[in-house]
Write a protein that holds these residues in place. Structure first.
Motif, PDB file in Angstrom:
ATOM      1  N   ILE A   8      16.777  22.835  -5.059  1.00  0.00           N
ATOM      2  CA  ILE A   8      17.326  23.529  -5.241  1.00  0.00           C
ATOM      3  C   ILE A   8      16.902  24.838  -4.078  1.00  0.00           C
ATOM      4  O   ILE A   8      16.283  25.153  -4.006  1.00  0.00           O
ATOM      5  N   HIS A   9      17.706  25.124  -3.690  1.00  0.00           N
ATOM      6  CA  HIS A   9      18.595  26.494  -2.498  1.00  0.00           C
ATOM      7  C   HIS A   9      18.948  27.860  -3.239  1.00  0.00           C
ATOM      8  O   HIS A   9      20.146  28.096  -3.207  1.00  0.00           O
ATOM      9  N   PRO A  10      18.320  29.212  -3.461  1.00  0.00           N
ATOM     10  CA  PRO A  10      18.499  30.014  -3.832  1.00  0.00           C
ATOM     11  C   PRO A  10      18.671  30.771  -2.602  1.00  0.00           C
ATOM     12  O   PRO A  10      18.338  30.561  -2.168  1.00  0.00           O
ATOM     13  N   VAL A  11      19.675  31.410  -3.291  1.00  0.00           N
ATOM     14  CA  VAL A  11      20.378  32.460  -2.456  1.00  0.00           C
ATOM     15  C   VAL A  11      20.084  33.799  -2.512  1.00  0.00           C
ATOM     16  O   VAL A  11      21.117  34.680  -3.834  1.00  0.00           O
ATOM     17  N   ILE A  62       9.776  24.831  -0.853  1.00  0.00           N
ATOM     18  CA  ILE A  62      10.927  25.099  -1.582  1.00  0.00           C
ATOM     19  C   ILE A  62      11.022  25.912   0.195  1.00  0.00           C
ATOM     20  O   ILE A  62      10.749  26.039   0.944  1.00  0.00           O
ATOM     21  N   GLU A  63      12.398  25.712  -0.173  1.00  0.00           N
ATOM     22  CA  GLU A  63      13.807  26.596   0.650  1.00  0.00           C
ATOM     23  C   GLU A  63      14.163  27.530  -0.522  1.00  0.00           C
ATOM     24  O   GLU A  63      14.624  27.151  -0.988  1.00  0.00           O
ATOM     25  N   ILE A  64      13.862  28.934   0.249  1.00  0.00           N
ATOM     26  CA  ILE A  64      14.823  30.198  -0.050  1.00  0.00           C
ATOM     27  C   ILE A  64      16.149  30.407   0.991  1.00  0.00           C
ATOM     28  O   ILE A  64      15.290  30.635   2.180  1.00  0.00           O
ATOM     29  N   HIS A  65      17.131  30.570   0.350  1.00  0.00           N
ATOM     30  CA  HIS A  65      18.198  31.548   1.501  1.00  0.00           C
ATOM     31  C   HIS A  65      18.438  32.878   1.755  1.00  0.00           C
ATOM     32  O   HIS A  65      18.391  33.439   0.248  1.00  0.00           O
ATOM     33  N   LEU A  66      18.918  34.039   2.367  1.00  0.00           N
ATOM     34  CA  LEU A  66      18.836  35.317   2.323  1.00  0.00           C
ATOM     35  C   LEU A  66      20.412  35.609   2.767  1.00  0.00           C
ATOM     36  O   LEU A  66      20.343  34.927   3.756  1.00  0.00           O
ATOM     37  N   ARG A  67      21.237  36.361   2.132  1.00  0.00           N
ATOM     38  CA  ARG A  67      22.235  36.578   2.669  1.00  0.00           C
ATOM     39  C   ARG A  67      22.834  38.260   2.320  1.00  0.00           C
ATOM     40  O   ARG A  67      22.377  39.141   1.773  1.00  0.00           O
ATOM     41  N   PHE A  68      22.976  38.615   3.858  1.00  0.00           N
ATOM     42  CA  PHE A  68      23.255  40.165   3.659  1.00  0.00           C
ATOM     43  C   PHE A  68      24.260  40.347   2.402  1.00  0.00           C
ATOM     44  O   PHE A  68      25.772  39.675   2.824  1.00  0.00           O
ATOM     45  N   GLN A  69      23.890  41.375   2.039  1.00  0.00           N
ATOM     46  CA  GLN A  69      25.214  41.804   1.817  1.00  0.00           C
ATOM     47  C   GLN A  69      25.519  43.767   1.571  1.00  0.00           C
ATOM     48  O   GLN A  69      24.598  44.522   1.776  1.00  0.00           O
ATOM     49  N   ASN A  70      26.366  44.247   1.602  1.00  0.00           N
ATOM     50  CA  ASN A  70      26.376  46.069   1.735  1.00  0.00           C
ATOM     51  C   ASN A  70      25.608  46.557   0.700  1.00  0.00           C
ATOM     52  O   ASN A  70      25.116  46.071   0.044  1.00  0.00           O
ATOM     53  N   THR A  71      25.626  48.043   1.163  1.00  0.00           N
ATOM     54  CA  THR A  71      23.696  48.715   0.876  1.00  0.00           C
ATOM     55  C   THR A  71      24.917  49.644  -0.282  1.00  0.00           C
ATOM     56  O   THR A  71      24.371  50.825  -0.982  1.00  0.00           O
ATOM     57  N   GLY A  72      25.847  48.952  -0.376  1.00  0.00           N
ATOM     58  CA  GLY A  72      27.084  49.315  -1.455  1.00  0.00           C
ATOM     59  C   GLY A  72      26.262  49.831  -2.432  1.00  0.00           C
ATOM     60  O   GLY A  72      25.229  49.477  -3.127  1.00  0.00           O
ATOM     61  N   LYS A  73      26.780  50.929  -3.976  1.00  0.00           N
ATOM     62  CA  LYS A  73      25.933  51.029  -5.295  1.00  0.00           C
ATOM     63  C   LYS A  73      25.959  50.081  -6.124  1.00  0.00           C
ATOM     64  O   LYS A  73      24.921  49.566  -6.512  1.00  0.00           O
TER      65      LYS A  73
END
Length: 125
Positions: A9-12, A52-63
């Motif tokens: 499983i590769h959680p994001v 293990i492998e973890i994925h990171l995804r950019f998300q806007n800094t909105g509320k």
């Protein structure tokens, strides 16, 4: 037909600053960068450590990101005491973080990344 087998499983995890998150995971947590969608300004990247492998995804800094319920990854760990000592030496164990024995039969500790995503490292007692 052969039965399906789930084997990884590769959680994001959502992050607000992908470069800062990559630095934290690589230099503080000992991960290696597996891939990134762009070498200079990535918006999606994968990290590996051990099996293990973890994925990171950019998300806007909105509320919505600031108030969203954050993920808590539970990572099965061999030699948890060694990992704790490694993180302690890198000064990432903030406050009263200790290895605890739980009522459900595990030994564990939890840290938080720069975006407050929880990483719980544990082993069975």
């Amino acid at each position: 037909m052969e039965k399906a087998h789930l084997h990884q499983i590769h959680p994001v995890l959502p992050v607000q600053n992908l470069l800062a998150a990559l630095f934290f995971y690589v230099h503080k947590l000992g991960f290696e960068i597996a891939f990134a969608d762009d070498p200079k300004v990535p918006t999606y990247a994968g990290l590996r450590r051990g099996d293990i492998e973890i994925h990171l995804r950019f998300q806007n800094t909105g509320k919505s990101l600031k108030t969203a319920v954050k993920p808590n990854l539970r990572i099965v760990t061999q030699n948890i005491e060694s990992l704790y000592i490694e993180f302690e030496a890198k000064e990432i164990l903030k406050g009263q973080i200790q290895i605890v024995n739980t009522d459900w039969g595990t030994k564990e500790f939890t840290i938080y990344d720069l975006d407050k995503n929880a990483l719980t490292f544990y082993s069975n007692l």
